[in-house]
Design a protein around this motif. Structure first.
Motif, PDB file in Angstrom:
ATOM      1  N   GLN A  75       1.113  -1.561   0.083  1.00 11.93           N
ATOM      2  CA  GLN A  75      -0.214   0.170  -0.518  1.00 11.93           C
ATOM      3  C   GLN A  75       0.877   1.439   0.081  1.00 11.93           C
ATOM      4  OE1 GLN A  75      -2.518  -0.450   3.683  1.00 11.93           O
ATOM      5  NE2 GLN A  75      -4.630  -1.275   2.243  1.00 11.93           N
ATOM      6  N   ASN A  76       0.108   2.588  -0.477  1.00 13.81           N
ATOM      7  CA  ASN A  76       0.840   3.493  -0.519  1.00 13.81           C
ATOM      8  C   ASN A  76       2.493   3.828  -1.239  1.00 13.81           C
ATOM      9  OD1 ASN A  76      -0.674   4.701   1.036  1.00 13.81           O
ATOM     10  ND2 ASN A  76       0.279   3.835   2.900  1.00 13.81           N
ATOM     11  N   TYR A  77       2.441   2.971  -2.825  1.00 16.47           N
ATOM     12  CA  TYR A  77       3.495   2.888  -3.590  1.00 16.47           C
ATOM     13  C   TYR A  77       4.843   2.816  -2.706  1.00 16.47           C
ATOM     14  CZ  TYR A  77      -0.406   6.532  -4.673  1.00 16.47           C
ATOM     15  OH  TYR A  77      -1.405   7.293  -5.110  1.00 16.47           O
ATOM     16  N   GLY A  78       4.552   1.215  -2.073  1.00 11.57           N
ATOM     17  CA  GLY A  78       5.798   0.819  -0.859  1.00 11.57           C
ATOM     18  C   GLY A  78       5.598  -0.835  -1.148  1.00 11.57           C
ATOM     19  N   SER A 123      -1.637  -1.457  -4.521  1.00 15.20           N
ATOM     20  CA  SER A 123      -1.496   0.399  -4.549  1.00 15.20           C
ATOM     21  C   SER A 123      -1.295   0.429  -6.177  1.00 15.20           C
ATOM     22  CB  SER A 123      -0.335   1.371  -3.877  1.00 15.20           C
ATOM     23  OG  SER A 123       0.548   0.967  -3.691  1.00 15.20           O
ATOM     24  N   ALA A 124      -1.741   1.506  -6.814  1.00 11.36           N
ATOM     25  CA  ALA A 124      -1.166   1.182  -8.468  1.00 11.36           C
ATOM     26  C   ALA A 124      -0.919   2.994  -8.718  1.00 11.36           C
ATOM     27  CB  ALA A 124      -1.824   0.583  -8.665  1.00 11.36           C
ATOM     28  N   GLY A 158      -3.352   7.928  -8.831  1.00 11.03           N
ATOM     29  CA  GLY A 158      -3.292   6.429  -8.418  1.00 11.03           C
ATOM     30  C   GLY A 158      -4.032   6.683  -6.430  1.00 11.03           C
ATOM     31  N   ARG A 159      -3.476   5.417  -6.088  1.00  8.15           N
ATOM     32  CA  ARG A 159      -4.012   4.805  -4.657  1.00  8.15           C
ATOM     33  C   ARG A 159      -3.831   3.749  -4.283  1.00  8.15           C
ATOM     34  NH1 ARG A 159      -8.025   2.692  -6.890  1.00  8.15           N
ATOM     35  NH2 ARG A 159     -10.396   3.553  -7.754  1.00  8.15           N
ATOM     36  N   ALA A 165      -7.682  -5.334  -4.221  1.00  7.34           N
ATOM     37  CA  ALA A 165      -6.426  -5.397  -3.639  1.00  7.34           C
ATOM     38  C   ALA A 165      -5.655  -6.744  -3.647  1.00  7.34           C
ATOM     39  CB  ALA A 165      -6.122  -4.277  -2.097  1.00  7.34           C
ATOM     40  N   ASN A 166      -4.639  -6.999  -3.880  1.00  9.71           N
ATOM     41  CA  ASN A 166      -3.939  -8.849  -3.434  1.00  9.71           C
ATOM     42  C   ASN A 166      -5.360  -9.113  -4.000  1.00  9.71           C
ATOM     43  OD1 ASN A 166      -2.210  -7.923  -2.300  1.00  9.71           O
ATOM     44  ND2 ASN A 166      -3.332  -7.883  -0.154  1.00  9.71           N
TER      45      ASN A 166
END
Length: 176
Positions: A75-78, A123-124, A158-159, A165-166
């Motif tokens: 999440q959060n571009y990590g 995330s994307a 993005g978000r 998610a997954n």
């Protein structure tokens, strides 16, 4: 006409600055035109195993003009990421024109690197101009999905993924 050295230097500086401004404007226009078109069908050339690496370096490049949508492992571009440049029917079976293999996370920190992208993105971000990205829960661009089993990304947005998610299995680009 005899001009002083100071006037000649001033003219040369003015001409150089005009040339730099013109070159800068052309460079900016050229890069804007260089953006890839995610609606074009082109193969993803990827080796059969992650440790053999990718033959398309733009998938793993920190910045790409052709591959302007990015999935992130966390999440959060990590975590690790991969750049996407076209619609993909099934992230578990991506064709390079002759074989089909899963798509793997390749860039960024080690967290998630080498993991299959399908059902592993959290995330994307979509850097495309004029193209929206739709991430689907199912392969085949959501065949059989309900209205709530996708995530929609406007241009330059993005978000964290919501319903997918997954559980992301395909991505489709549309003009918007």
């Amino acid at each position: 006409m005899n001009t002083s050295p100071t006037k000649r230097r001033s003219r040369v500086r003015t001409a150089l600055m005009a040339g730099l401004v013109a070159a800068s404007a052309l460079g900016t226009a050229g890069s804007a035109l260089a953006e890839g078109n995610p609606l074009e069908d082109r193969p993803y050339y990827q080796r059969t195993a992650y440790n053999e690496q990718f033959s398309t370096w733009e998938q793993c490049s920190p910045q790409s003009e052709e591959f302007r949508f990015r999935f992130y492992y966390r999440q959060n571009y990590g975590g690790a990421w991969i750049n996407i440049g076209k619609s993909i029917w099934d992230l578990k079976s991506v064709s390079d024109g002759s074989t089909s293999n899963p798509l793997y996370f390749c860039g960024g920190p080690n967290d998630g690197m080498g993991q299959i992208v399908a059902n592993n993105a959290a995330s994307a971000y979509n850097w495309f101009e004029g193209y929206c990205g739709v991430v689907y829960y199912y392969k085949g661009y959501g065949a059989g999905a309900t209205d709530t089993q996708f995530d929609y990304f406007n241009p330059r947005s993005g978000r964290n993924l919501g319903p997918t998610a997954n559980n992301n299995r395909s991505i489709q680009f549309i003009g918007c």
